[in-house]
Write an enzyme that holds these catalytic residues in place. Sequence first.
Site, PDB file in Angstrom:
ATOM      1  N   ASP A 382      39.304  47.264  39.471  1.00 19.37           N
ATOM      2  CA  ASP A 382      38.194  46.408  39.104  1.00 19.37           C
ATOM      3  C   ASP A 382      36.993  46.784  39.942  1.00 19.37           C
ATOM      4  OD1 ASP A 382      37.560  43.761  37.541  1.00 19.37           O
ATOM      5  OD2 ASP A 382      36.651  43.532  39.518  1.00 19.37           O
ATOM      6  N   ASN A 390      25.149  43.502  37.603  1.00 19.12           N
ATOM      7  CA  ASN A 390      24.463  43.192  36.341  1.00 19.12           C
ATOM      8  C   ASN A 390      23.253  42.319  36.580  1.00 19.12           C
ATOM      9  OD1 ASN A 390      25.735  44.617  34.327  1.00 19.12           O
ATOM     10  ND2 ASN A 390      27.337  43.081  34.010  1.00 19.12           N
ATOM     11  N   ASP A 399      26.108  48.912  31.877  1.00 20.51           N
ATOM     12  CA  ASP A 399      26.862  49.779  30.967  1.00 20.51           C
ATOM     13  C   ASP A 399      26.934  51.206  31.485  1.00 20.51           C
ATOM     14  OD1 ASP A 399      27.292  47.652  29.324  1.00 20.51           O
ATOM     15  OD2 ASP A 399      25.733  48.170  27.867  1.00 20.51           O
ATOM     16  N   GLU A 426      34.858  44.814  33.349  1.00 15.97           N
ATOM     17  CA  GLU A 426      34.755  45.837  34.387  1.00 15.97           C
ATOM     18  C   GLU A 426      36.115  46.248  34.925  1.00 15.97           C
ATOM     19  OE1 GLU A 426      34.340  41.877  36.587  1.00 15.97           O
ATOM     20  OE2 GLU A 426      33.888  42.713  34.629  1.00 15.97           O
TER      21      GLU A 426
END
Length: 522
Positions: A382, A390, A399, A426
């Site tokens: 992760d 973000n 992205d 993620e």
Amino acid sequence: MPISPQDPHQAPGALKRLPLRKAAVLFIVAVSLCLCGLLYLQLEQSRRQDLAVAQVASSNLTRAMAQQAEDTIMAADLVLTSLVDWIQDDGYGAAQRPRLQRVFARRAQQLEQLHGLFLFDREGQWVITSLADLPRGNGVADREYFKFHQQNVSTVAHIGPAIRSRENGEWIIPVSRRINDRVGNFQGVLLAGIRMSYFDRFFKSFSLDDSGIMFLALTDGTLLARRPFDESLIGTSVAHGEIYQTLLPNATAGTAMLDSVVDGVTRLYGYRQLASYPLVVSAATSRETILQGWSERAFQSSVIVALVILGVGLFGWVFIHQVRNGERIEKNLRKAQRALEQIATHDSLTGLANRRLFERSLEIEFARCARQVSPVSLIMLDIDFFKRYNDAYGHVAGDQCLAQVAQVVKTCCQRKSDLAVRYGGEEFAVLLPDTDINGALAIAGQIRRSVIDKHIVHSGSPIGYLTVSLGCYSFIPNGNDSLETFIRRADAALYEAKNAGRDRAAVFSPEEGFAALMRSDR
């Protein structure tokens, strides 16, 4: 491991038309190859026959040339031998000279090849000739044949390089003998000059093409006579040619296809070395002339075969074109089906396998590893503080970040059986068949370090760069295992790594609980 998509809905017609198309192509190719093969065999046999006939003709021609050259030289040599014996017995004083001059003139008239007979004293001055008037000048002490006899005690006939007569400028081939006194001392040279025009007329009596050549040369390669006559070549050496370098050392007579050292034209050469004198004769006909008739036949036959092949090919093209149209439609359908399969089994953003393909692969690997009693490992990873990433950089940058991490994960999966998966958001997973927990930890460490080496700036991370946390689990399936339990245990190890401070890997062990792999490389 990736699963190859199947085509269960493939149109039945494709199974019929595809072999038909191949059969049609193979039939056309086979017919064309057979026709070409038959044409080649027929033409090759005809070519070899033409060359064989030319070799026989060339060998016969050189035999005739050698015989003529030997007869010509021998006739002059016999005259020299009789005269040398006479002169060495009686001398060539003033009393003998008128008689000798008459004998010289009579002998020269009897042999049409003779330019003349000449006697020179030990200083190279004219003493007696077959001519009416004795030439005037500095003599012949500088000539090659005179120096040869002056320096060699041999009394055999010597054939020297072609020269121009100092009497009238005519090209002659000198045949000479040494004259000694009664005790063997050098007294002079007796010379018979053979007209080069005699050999030229003899050469012209044979029918040769415009590129054909004939020549007479010494065994050291010095050119004496040649057809076509080229004054600039007389006296030059052809010893560097293949006849002298390769052929004559192995055989005194034969034929060979060679490139001329003079003009580069490829010719069939016949050659022969004379048995009695140090001379070599050769005659050559150009390859183009020998194969001219064959070339015409080959062209005609090739045109006929080409027209037949064209007809067969045209018919086959129409037939195959119809088959290909149907195949093109089927191909587009299969391509669309594969694209749908790709969409259904792979993540569009990262290109990694999705959960659907992951679950199918798990089932296959569990069954295989259970049969082979082989371990299977799973790494769950992760991205640390991805929500902060973000929030700080936006979803577009997020992205791009996911794509970069996915590329790292894919690169670290070096075996074909390893499967990199985007598990969700993620979170990523790596399925490692035939891998124990140590191998899983090694790959996990490689992934973690590779992500750090990317130096992806992350202001929300304590170290300022993007990091990942990883959880590892490994076991040997027994055939009754739960996929959910397998994933849950690797996921539990992942959360343990996060709880331990992130940027590390942890291992789940049913017996020992969790063990976190600390960041020993930092």
